[in-house]
Design a protein around this motif. Structure first.
Motif, PDB file in Angstrom:
ATOM      1  N   ASP A 135      -3.788   8.495  11.446  1.00 53.07           N
ATOM      2  CA  ASP A 135      -4.926   7.592  11.230  1.00 53.07           C
ATOM      3  C   ASP A 135      -5.786   8.080  10.075  1.00 53.07           C
ATOM      4  O   ASP A 135      -6.216   7.297   9.219  1.00 53.07           O
ATOM      5  N   LYS A 136      -6.046   9.382  10.050  1.00 51.15           N
ATOM      6  CA  LYS A 136      -6.895   9.963   9.005  1.00 51.15           C
ATOM      7  C   LYS A 136      -6.256   9.809   7.624  1.00 51.15           C
ATOM      8  O   LYS A 136      -6.944   9.477   6.646  1.00 51.15           O
ATOM      9  N   LEU A 137      -4.960  10.041   7.529  1.00 50.72           N
ATOM     10  CA  LEU A 137      -4.265   9.896   6.257  1.00 50.72           C
ATOM     11  C   LEU A 137      -4.334   8.455   5.753  1.00 50.72           C
ATOM     12  O   LEU A 137      -4.582   8.207   4.567  1.00 50.72           O
ATOM     13  N   LEU A 138      -4.119   7.514   6.665  1.00 50.97           N
ATOM     14  CA  LEU A 138      -4.134   6.096   6.300  1.00 50.97           C
ATOM     15  C   LEU A 138      -5.517   5.665   5.833  1.00 50.97           C
ATOM     16  O   LEU A 138      -5.668   5.031   4.782  1.00 50.97           O
ATOM     17  N   VAL A 139      -6.534   6.023   6.597  1.00 50.66           N
ATOM     18  CA  VAL A 139      -7.907   5.640   6.265  1.00 50.66           C
ATOM     19  C   VAL A 139      -8.367   6.314   4.975  1.00 50.66           C
ATOM     20  O   VAL A 139      -8.987   5.679   4.110  1.00 50.66           O
ATOM     21  N   THR A 140      -8.056   7.606   4.823  1.00 51.53           N
ATOM     22  CA  THR A 140      -8.450   8.334   3.618  1.00 51.53           C
ATOM     23  C   THR A 140      -7.806   7.724   2.372  1.00 51.53           C
ATOM     24  O   THR A 140      -8.470   7.537   1.346  1.00 51.53           O
ATOM     25  N   ALA A 141      -6.520   7.397   2.458  1.00 52.91           N
ATOM     26  CA  ALA A 141      -5.816   6.784   1.329  1.00 52.91           C
ATOM     27  C   ALA A 141      -6.459   5.452   0.952  1.00 52.91           C
ATOM     28  O   ALA A 141      -6.660   5.156  -0.236  1.00 52.91           O
ATOM     29  N   ALA A 142      -6.794   4.654   1.948  1.00 55.66           N
ATOM     30  CA  ALA A 142      -7.404   3.348   1.689  1.00 55.66           C
ATOM     31  C   ALA A 142      -8.790   3.504   1.061  1.00 55.66           C
ATOM     32  O   ALA A 142      -9.128   2.804   0.100  1.00 55.66           O
ATOM     33  N   LEU A 143      -9.595   4.418   1.595  1.00 56.51           N
ATOM     34  CA  LEU A 143     -10.954   4.608   1.079  1.00 56.51           C
ATOM     35  C   LEU A 143     -10.940   5.095  -0.367  1.00 56.51           C
ATOM     36  O   LEU A 143     -11.715   4.599  -1.205  1.00 56.51           O
ATOM     37  N   ILE A 144     -10.068   6.055  -0.673  1.00 63.51           N
ATOM     38  CA  ILE A 144      -9.986   6.560  -2.045  1.00 63.51           C
ATOM     39  C   ILE A 144      -9.573   5.440  -3.001  1.00 63.51           C
ATOM     40  O   ILE A 144     -10.116   5.309  -4.106  1.00 63.51           O
ATOM     41  N   SER A 145      -8.630   4.610  -2.568  1.00 63.34           N
ATOM     42  CA  SER A 145      -8.189   3.478  -3.395  1.00 63.34           C
ATOM     43  C   SER A 145      -9.333   2.498  -3.627  1.00 63.34           C
ATOM     44  O   SER A 145      -9.515   1.995  -4.741  1.00 63.34           O
ATOM     45  N   LEU A 146     -10.117   2.232  -2.583  1.00 59.57           N
ATOM     46  CA  LEU A 146     -11.222   1.275  -2.690  1.00 59.57           C
ATOM     47  C   LEU A 146     -12.386   1.831  -3.504  1.00 59.57           C
ATOM     48  O   LEU A 146     -13.101   1.073  -4.165  1.00 59.57           O
ATOM     49  N   VAL A 147     -12.577   3.149  -3.480  1.00 55.96           N
ATOM     50  CA  VAL A 147     -13.588   3.774  -4.345  1.00 55.96           C
ATOM     51  C   VAL A 147     -13.165   3.612  -5.802  1.00 55.96           C
ATOM     52  O   VAL A 147     -13.980   3.293  -6.670  1.00 55.96           O
ATOM     53  N   GLU A 148     -11.866   3.834  -6.056  1.00 54.50           N
ATOM     54  CA  GLU A 148     -11.330   3.686  -7.411  1.00 54.50           C
ATOM     55  C   GLU A 148     -11.545   2.265  -7.936  1.00 54.50           C
ATOM     56  O   GLU A 148     -11.808   2.063  -9.133  1.00 54.50           O
ATOM     57  N   LEU A 149     -11.456   1.289  -7.033  1.00 47.99           N
ATOM     58  CA  LEU A 149     -11.650  -0.114  -7.417  1.00 47.99           C
ATOM     59  C   LEU A 149     -13.125  -0.523  -7.398  1.00 47.99           C
ATOM     60  O   LEU A 149     -13.451  -1.695  -7.600  1.00 47.99           O
TER      61      LEU A 149
END
Length: 204
Positions: free
Chosen positions: A78-92
């Motif tokens: 769960d943490k890996l999935l959420v962290t990956a999504a958040l980093i991607s959304l920060v980049e955007l």
């Protein structure tokens, strides 16, 4: 030997590993420019991975297949999935950096607590607050990913802009859900440390 262990692993744990495998696939479609409908595919992958999170827990409980591996790896996935999504959304530039840092810092802190407990032969399973936190985070991220897809599609943007209710929904609900996710994430982190401070010997 590793392949044999994967083969005989119960279904719930296999779903957890699938969720971990989907994380880099999600990142590929979010980060790689020029892939047709990349963010749409990434959103579908995120939703699919989120469904496996609900499925593996249900299967483990219904089949009495709850294992220490699952207790440790399921929250990690769960943490890996959420962290990956958040980093991607920060980049955007969809998620503010401070919100992502607050959520990710809490995840690292709880993971550290679990690692200390595991080294002492103890397993800290997901709490009620932790489960609620995961659900709110996933809902918030899906709403934000849909917001990204709308911005990337002229057709969808036109449909949303022409509908008063849909426009207000996607203007206000995603950021509100993100704030709710931050608050509940921090509360759940405090809850973990409060309940498990006596279960871990910090002097060792």
């Amino acid at each position: 030997m590793i392949w044999w262990e994967l083969l005989v692993m119960n279904l719930a744990n296999k779903l957890t590993l699938i969720r971990i495998f989907l994380v880099p696939v999600f990142l590929l479609f979010m980060a790689k420019k020029g892939i047709p409908y990349g963010t749409f595919i990434a959103t579908f992958i995120f939703i699919l991975a989120s469904i496996t999170d609900k499925l593996d827990g249900y299967i483990a409980r219904s089949r009495n297949q709850i294992t220490n591996f699952g207790k440790f790896m399921d929250p990690l996935a769960d943490k890996l999935l959420v962290t990956a999504a958040l980093i991607s959304l920060v980049e955007l530039r969809v998620v503010p950096g401070w919100a992502a840092v607050a959520i990710i810092a809490r995840e690292f802190a709880v993971s550290g607590l679990r690692s200390i407990a595991a080294a002492q032969g103890k397993v800290i399973a997901a709490s009620w607050w932790g489960k609620v936190k995961t659900v709110i985070q996933i809902i918030a991220i899906i709403a934000l990913l849909l917001q990204v897809n709308i911005k990337h599609s002229i057709y969808l943007k036109q449909i949303i802009d022409d509908n008063y209710y849909l426009k207000n929904f996607f203007d206000y609900v995603p950021p509100i859900m993100l704030m709710a996710a931050v608050i509940i994430t921090l509360i759940s982190g405090y809850d973990y440390f409060k309940k498990n401070k006596g279960a871990v010997d910090m002097d060792k």
